[in-house]
Each structure stands twice: as structure tokens, then as C-alpha cells.
Write an enzyme that holds these catalytic residues in place. Structure first.
Site, PDB file in Angstrom:
ATOM      1  N   HIS A  36      -3.971   0.697  -2.296  1.00 18.46           N
ATOM      2  CA  HIS A  36      -3.138   0.309  -3.427  1.00 18.46           C
ATOM      3  C   HIS A  36      -1.793   0.988  -3.289  1.00 18.46           C
ATOM      4  O   HIS A  36      -1.729   2.135  -2.842  1.00 18.46           O
ATOM      5  CB  HIS A  36      -3.793   0.712  -4.756  1.00 18.46           C
ATOM      6  N   ASP A  90      -9.893  -5.256  -7.163  1.00 18.32           N
ATOM      7  CA  ASP A  90     -10.384  -6.530  -6.642  1.00 18.32           C
ATOM      8  C   ASP A  90     -11.641  -6.395  -5.805  1.00 18.32           C
ATOM      9  O   ASP A  90     -12.262  -7.391  -5.454  1.00 18.32           O
ATOM     10  CB  ASP A  90      -9.294  -7.200  -5.791  1.00 18.32           C
TER      11      ASP A  90
HETATM   12  N1  CMC Z   1      -7.283  -1.844   5.530  1.00 19.61           N
HETATM   13  C1  CMC Z   1      -6.901  -1.129   6.617  1.00 19.61           C
HETATM   14  N2  CMC Z   1      -5.757  -0.388   6.666  1.00 19.61           N
HETATM   15  C2  CMC Z   1      -4.971  -0.364   5.576  1.00 19.61           C
HETATM   16  C3  CMC Z   1      -5.306  -1.085   4.410  1.00 19.61           C
HETATM   17  C4  CMC Z   1      -6.509  -1.836   4.409  1.00 19.61           C
HETATM   18  N3  CMC Z   1      -6.863  -2.542   3.325  1.00 19.61           N
HETATM   19  N4  CMC Z   1      -4.335  -0.901   3.472  1.00 19.61           N
HETATM   20  C5  CMC Z   1      -3.438  -0.084   4.038  1.00 19.61           C
HETATM   21  N5  CMC Z   1      -3.808   0.235   5.299  1.00 19.61           N
HETATM   22  C6  CMC Z   1      -3.123   1.164   6.214  1.00 19.61           C
HETATM   23  C7  CMC Z   1      -1.886   0.511   6.824  1.00 19.61           C
HETATM   24  O1  CMC Z   1      -2.187  -0.135   8.042  1.00 19.61           O
HETATM   25  C8  CMC Z   1      -0.986   1.693   6.986  1.00 19.61           C
HETATM   26  O2  CMC Z   1      -1.429   2.425   8.101  1.00 19.61           O
HETATM   27  P1  CMC Z   1      -0.363   3.229   9.047  1.00 19.61           P
HETATM   28  O3  CMC Z   1       0.232   4.271   8.147  1.00 19.61           O
HETATM   29  O4  CMC Z   1      -1.175   3.769  10.158  1.00 19.61           O
HETATM   30  O5  CMC Z   1       0.654   2.198   9.488  1.00 19.61           O
HETATM   31  C9  CMC Z   1      -1.277   2.572   5.747  1.00 19.61           C
HETATM   32  O6  CMC Z   1      -2.643   2.254   5.416  1.00 19.61           O
HETATM   33  C10 CMC Z   1      -0.372   2.312   4.563  1.00 19.61           C
HETATM   34  O7  CMC Z   1      -0.417   0.910   4.263  1.00 19.61           O
HETATM   35  P2  CMC Z   1       0.800   0.095   3.661  1.00 19.61           P
HETATM   36  O8  CMC Z   1       0.585  -1.347   3.937  1.00 19.61           O
HETATM   37  O9  CMC Z   1       2.078   0.703   4.132  1.00 19.61           O
HETATM   38  O10 CMC Z   1       0.634   0.418   2.125  1.00 19.61           O
HETATM   39  P3  CMC Z   1       1.327  -0.366   0.944  1.00 19.61           P
HETATM   40  O11 CMC Z   1       1.395   0.576  -0.202  1.00 19.61           O
HETATM   41  O12 CMC Z   1       2.601  -0.996   1.401  1.00 19.61           O
HETATM   42  O13 CMC Z   1       0.307  -1.569   0.654  1.00 19.61           O
HETATM   43  C11 CMC Z   1      -1.555  -2.804  -0.146  1.00 19.61           C
HETATM   44  C12 CMC Z   1      -0.642  -1.575  -0.358  1.00 19.61           C
HETATM   45  C13 CMC Z   1      -2.416  -2.991  -1.397  1.00 19.61           C
HETATM   46  C14 CMC Z   1      -0.693  -4.061   0.036  1.00 19.61           C
HETATM   47  C15 CMC Z   1      -2.438  -2.561   1.110  1.00 19.61           C
HETATM   48  O14 CMC Z   1      -3.238  -1.408   0.930  1.00 19.61           O
HETATM   49  C16 CMC Z   1      -3.319  -3.757   1.461  1.00 19.61           C
HETATM   50  O15 CMC Z   1      -2.865  -4.654   2.173  1.00 19.61           O
HETATM   51  N6  CMC Z   1      -4.589  -3.795   0.939  1.00 19.61           N
HETATM   52  C17 CMC Z   1      -5.460  -4.944   1.145  1.00 19.61           C
HETATM   53  C18 CMC Z   1      -5.089  -6.038   0.150  1.00 19.61           C
HETATM   54  C19 CMC Z   1      -5.548  -5.741  -1.261  1.00 19.61           C
HETATM   55  O16 CMC Z   1      -6.695  -5.350  -1.490  1.00 19.61           O
HETATM   56  N7  CMC Z   1      -4.646  -5.987  -2.230  1.00 19.61           N
HETATM   57  C20 CMC Z   1      -4.978  -5.854  -3.662  1.00 19.61           C
HETATM   58  C21 CMC Z   1      -4.221  -4.747  -4.331  1.00 19.61           C
HETATM   59  S1  CMC Z   1      -4.933  -4.368  -5.936  1.00 19.61           S
HETATM   60  C22 CMC Z   1      -4.604  -5.747  -6.896  1.00 19.61           C
HETATM   61  C23 CMC Z   1      -3.201  -5.811  -7.302  1.00 19.61           C
HETATM   62  O17 CMC Z   1      -2.779  -5.021  -8.158  1.00 19.61           O
HETATM   63  O18 CMC Z   1      -2.490  -6.686  -6.766  1.00 19.61           O
END
Ligand code: CMC
Length: 428
Positions: free
Chosen positions: A307, A364
Site C-alpha cells: 500500500h 482488497d
Molecule cells: N508484490 C511484489 N512486490 C511488490 C508489491 C507486490 N504486491 N508491491 C510493491 N512491491 C515492491 C516493488 O517491486 C518495489 O520493490 P523495489 O523497491 O525492489 O523496486 C517496492 O515493493 C515498492 O513498491 P512501489 O510500487 O514503489 O510502491 P508504491 O507505493 O508505489 O505502490 C501499490 C503501492 C499498492 C501500487 C503496490 O504495492 C502494488 O502494486 N500492490 C499490488 C496492487 C494492489 O494490491 N493494489 C491495491 C491497493 S489497496 C486498495 C486501494 O486503496 O486502492
């Protein structure tokens, strides 16, 4: 004297005010930065940018706290009705009994949609995703209510539009589903409360009696409350930015629905269940999929994990996990996907990769399993999220318009070519 931050640019020191929120959140106020210094800030994805001052929702991602208007999500999920929470978010306080009665009566008056709108449904292909249908239908409402086009016309007209939208979204959402299975539309039954009415329109058939199970109504009520607002997330920021141009509420919320659809945001709930099914069909080897999620060469991510704001735990996921156990037990559902979800959660929470990146199950992760148990098809999961998030979008839009916030218009740092001479096409 208020605190000041100091910034040194090109040898000159500038002082910038520090703003402190009621929960002690601190921000450096850079609203005069460009005028003072000629500089802008750069923050792709707005990870460090406060876009507004808001009195609606407080969340502390480190501590896993979520409050609507000062009330904890745990208390609201246990004690309140979704409509009560909608009132709280939109109007700022919990309603008295007579305020709640008036609010509910007003919403019930508007649950029907214009008969002409039924024809729109016929034009969609049978496989149309209900989120696409819903966002178009909500935008179309503006064409039926031209008095809504000026969002600041009067307090009464603003309230009428708000009540209409809250009333009609469940009807349009349920009809999007009925249309996708080519079943007849069920008209709203105003003797039912909000959640029961939605379930009735989704699952009843004109040919037979339909009794709505109170366990299902109660689970839906909890799920909608948990999704009702989440401060400046992607869809809410979209709502605020679209609304800041004085666009009407229907088009503004339609834009929010489109933003929510994406798999990184609300669309994740559909993706979670599809991922669990995929793992199940692949033999249920959870370790293999955890390895895939960690592999940087592999685009696969564990959906429902991580998140932007919660870096410890998502308080909504805790409540949902319990609700999920209760619902499955009371409905007598034995879902192998739940076992996979639990295994996945355990493996991921013990794994260094996930621990180091603070990746925890989000709201989710479990919501899809409950929706599935309630008989809601996976393509409708994000629609359910939209149904829950509607009062939050409205509250944020209302706050923004009442605070007369300026049109949203970020700056950029241009990194393209400079001063090129036009070359005739024959010479390129
Ligand atoms: N599985 C594997 N690796 C992950 C995941 C995941 N679900 N989420 C983040 N990472 C890793 C990512 O690869 C990165 O690694 P590194 O630092 O080595 O490059 C690190 O964790 C940070 O990730 P980020 O994408 O920079 O983090 P963010 O804050 O930009 O993204 C997120 C947050 C929710 C988009 C992301 O965690 C994600 O894609 N999660 C899966 C989709 C999901 O479940 N979304 C629903 C969010 S809750 C409902 C809502 O409020 O919308």
C-alpha cells in the site's frame, strides 16, 4: 511564533512556513515557493506532496490508524450503518435520528433512474465490463439533470444532486450486472434499506420470491463502510482535480470511477481473486508464486499486497479478515481459495523481501473472498468498491468546492528537445 523551514537556493536562504495538522502531521508550505525562488518541487506520484488541507479522513500508515471525521474505522464498522457513515463523511457529524430519517427518505425518493437510460444498456456488448458501463452511466446522469451542470448554483441544488447520485448508483450498478447476464432489471424497493435494496436489485428475479439474507446485508454494510473514504488516493485525487474545474458532480464522480478501475487501485480486488484462482488451478504451490512476485524480471506482483500509505498493517484488512471468517462460517462456505490466501499471507509475511519493503495484505486481499461468498461475480468487485467509495468522493468534492480551492494544475520539469528548426518532410 509559527515554525519555519529554511531552504538555501543559489546562495540565498528562504523561510517557508510549517503547517501542523490536528493529528500533528507536519508539512512545509511551498505555496509561494515559485514566486519567491523561481523553483518548483518535483514529486512524481505525489509521494511527498500534500494536495490539500482536509477535515474528512485521517490515516496514519505507520500505526495503522484510520478515522472518518475523528471516529475510528473499528467503531464505525462495528456499530454504524453505511448510510449513517455516508452522512458523517459528507456533512461532518453523525446524524441525529431525525437527520438520518430525512437523509434516508430523500435518497429513497430518487432511487429510480430515467426510463430512457435503460436503452443505453442495450447498446453495450454482452461482455462489457461493468466498471466501463457504470462510469458512462454516471456521466450520463448529467445529461438528464441539466440543473446540476453548475455545481455551485445553490446549497439545495447541490444537496439534490448528492442525494440523487447516492440513490441512483446502486440501481445503475445492479442493472449493469443484470444487463451483463441479460436478466431483467429489478426496480428498487424503497421499503428496503440501502444495502438490502442493492442486493435485491442484484439477485432477485421477477419470477420468484427473493429473501435477502441478513448475514449478507450485514457483511455488505461492513464492507461498504471500510471502503467509504481513504483521503487523497488516486481516485479521490482524480475527483478533486476534475471537480476543481467546476465540472458537475456526475462527470466528476465518473472520472473517479475510471481511476478506481485500474488494477493498482480498486481493480486489485478482482485481480486478487483471479490470482488466487490461478494459484489454485496451478496446484496451489504458494512458494512458487511468492518467488515469482520477488523476481524483478517477472512482472507478476502479489495482488492485494502493499500500500502506498500503510507500511505496517492496513486496519481495514484486519476487520475484513475477521468478517471474512464470520461470513464463510455462517454461510457454511468452504472455499479452497481462502486456504490459499491464508498460506500466501503467512509465507509473504515471513519472507525477507516482503518484510524489508513493508508489504502487508491490504483491504482488497480479503474483500474479494467475501464478495465471492456473497455470490457477487468477480467483474463486479470493483463496482462494489465504487459503491462504498461514493460518499468519500462526494465529501471530498463538497469540501473542495466549499473551500473554493483553485483549479488543480501541477507544474513539470521539461526534459525534451529545445529549439529545433522545422525540416520539410522531403528532407527528413
Ligand atoms: N508484490 C511484489 N512486490 C511488490 C508489491 C507486490 N504486491 N508491491 C510493491 N512491491 C515492491 C516493488 O517491486 C518495489 O520493490 P523495489 O523497491 O525492489 O523496486 C517496492 O515493493 C515498492 O513498491 P512501489 O510500487 O514503489 O510502491 P508504491 O507505493 O508505489 O505502490 C501499490 C503501492 C499498492 C501500487 C503496490 O504495492 C502494488 O502494486 N500492490 C499490488 C496492487 C494492489 O494490491 N493494489 C491495491 C491497493 S489497496 C486498495 C486501494 O486503496 O486502492
Amino acid at each position: 511564533m509559527s515554525e519555519l523551514a529554511k531552504i538555501e537556493l543559489d546562495g540565498k536562504v528562504y523561510e517557508l512556513p510549517i503547517i501542523t495538522g490536528t493529528e500533528n502531521e507536519k508539512a512545509i508550505d511551498i505555496s509561494k515557493l515559485r514566486d519567491m525562488t523561481g523553483y518548483v518541487t518535483l514529486d512524481t506520484g505525489y509521494k511527498n506532496t500534500g494536495a490539500t488541507k482536509s477535515a474528512i479522513t485521517f490515516l496514519d500508515g505507520e500505526e495503522g490508524i484510520l478515522h472518518y471525521r475523528g471516529y475510528s474505522i473499528e467503531q464505525l464498522a462495528e456499530k454504524a450503518s453505511f448510510i449513517e457513515v455516508a452522512y458523517l463523511l459528507i456533512y461532518g457529524n453523525l446524524p441525529t435520528q431525525s437527520e438520518l430519517d430525512q437523509f434516508e427518505d430523500s435518497i429513497k425518493k430518487h432511487t429510480l433512474v430515467h426510463e430512457d437510460m435503460k436503452q443505453f444498456f442495450e447498446a453495450y456488448p454482452s461482455k462489457a465490463h461493468p466498471m466501463g458501463v457504470l462510469s458512462s452511466m454516471i456521466a450520463s446522469l448529467a445529461t438528464f439533470y441539466p440543473e446540476s451542470l453548475d455545481p455551485n448554483r445553490s446549497k439545495e441544488s447541490k444537496n439534490l444532486t448528492i442525494h440523487r447520485l447516492i440513490a441512483k448508483l446502486p440501481t445503475l450498478a445492479a442493472w449493469a450486472y443484470k444487463n451483463s447476464i441479460r436478466h431483467p432489471f429489478m426496480y428498487p424497493k424503497n421499503e428496503y434499506d440501502y444495502c438490502k435494496n442493492f442486493l435485491y436489485m442484484m439477485f432477485a428475479m421477477p419470477t420468484e420470491d427473493y429473501k435477502v439474507d441478513p448475514v449478507i446485508v450485514s457483511a455488505l454494510n461492513t464492507l461498504l463502510i471500510l471502503h467509504a473514504d481513504h483521503e487523497q488516493n488516486c481516485s479521490t485525487s482524480t475527483v478533486r482535480i476534475v471537480g476543481s474545474s467546476n465540472s458537475n458532480l456526475y462527470s466528476t464522480v465518473s472520472a473517479g470511477i475510471s481511476a478506481l478501475w485500474g488494477p493498482l487501485h480498486g481493480g486489485a480486488n478482482q485481480e486478487v481473486i483471479e490470482m488466487l484462482e490461478q494459484i489454485h488451478n496451478d496446484g496451489g504451490n504458494v512458494d512458487k508464486w511468492v518467488l515469482k512476485a520477488k523476481d524483478k524480471e517477472d512482472p507478476f506482483r502479489l495482488m492485494g499486497f502493499g500500500h502506498r500509505v500503510y507500511k505496517n498493517f492496513d486496519p481495514r484488512a484486519k476487520i475484513i479478515k475477521k468478517a471474512c471468517d464470520d461470513v464463510l462460517e455462517r454461510l457454511g462456505v468452504n472455499d479452497p481459495l481462502l486456504d490459499i490466501a491464508k498460506k500466501l499471507e503467512k509465507v509473504a509475511l515471513e519472507d525477507e523481501y516482503f518484510k524489508a519493503r513493508n508489504l502487508y495484505p491490504n483491504v482488497d486481499f480479503y474483500s474479494g473472498i467475501i464478495y465471492k461468498a456473497l455470490g457477487i461475480p468477480s467483474e463486479m468487485f470493483t463496482v462494489m468498491f465504487a459503491l462504498g467509495r461514493l460518499p468519500g468522493w462526494i465529501a471530498q468534492w463538497k469540501e473542495m468546492t466549499e473551500n473554493k480551492e483553485p483549479i488543480g494544475r501541477p507544474r513539470q520539469i521539461y526534459i525534451g528537445e529545445t529549439n529545433r528548426e522545422y525540416v520539410d518532410i522531403s528532407k527528413r
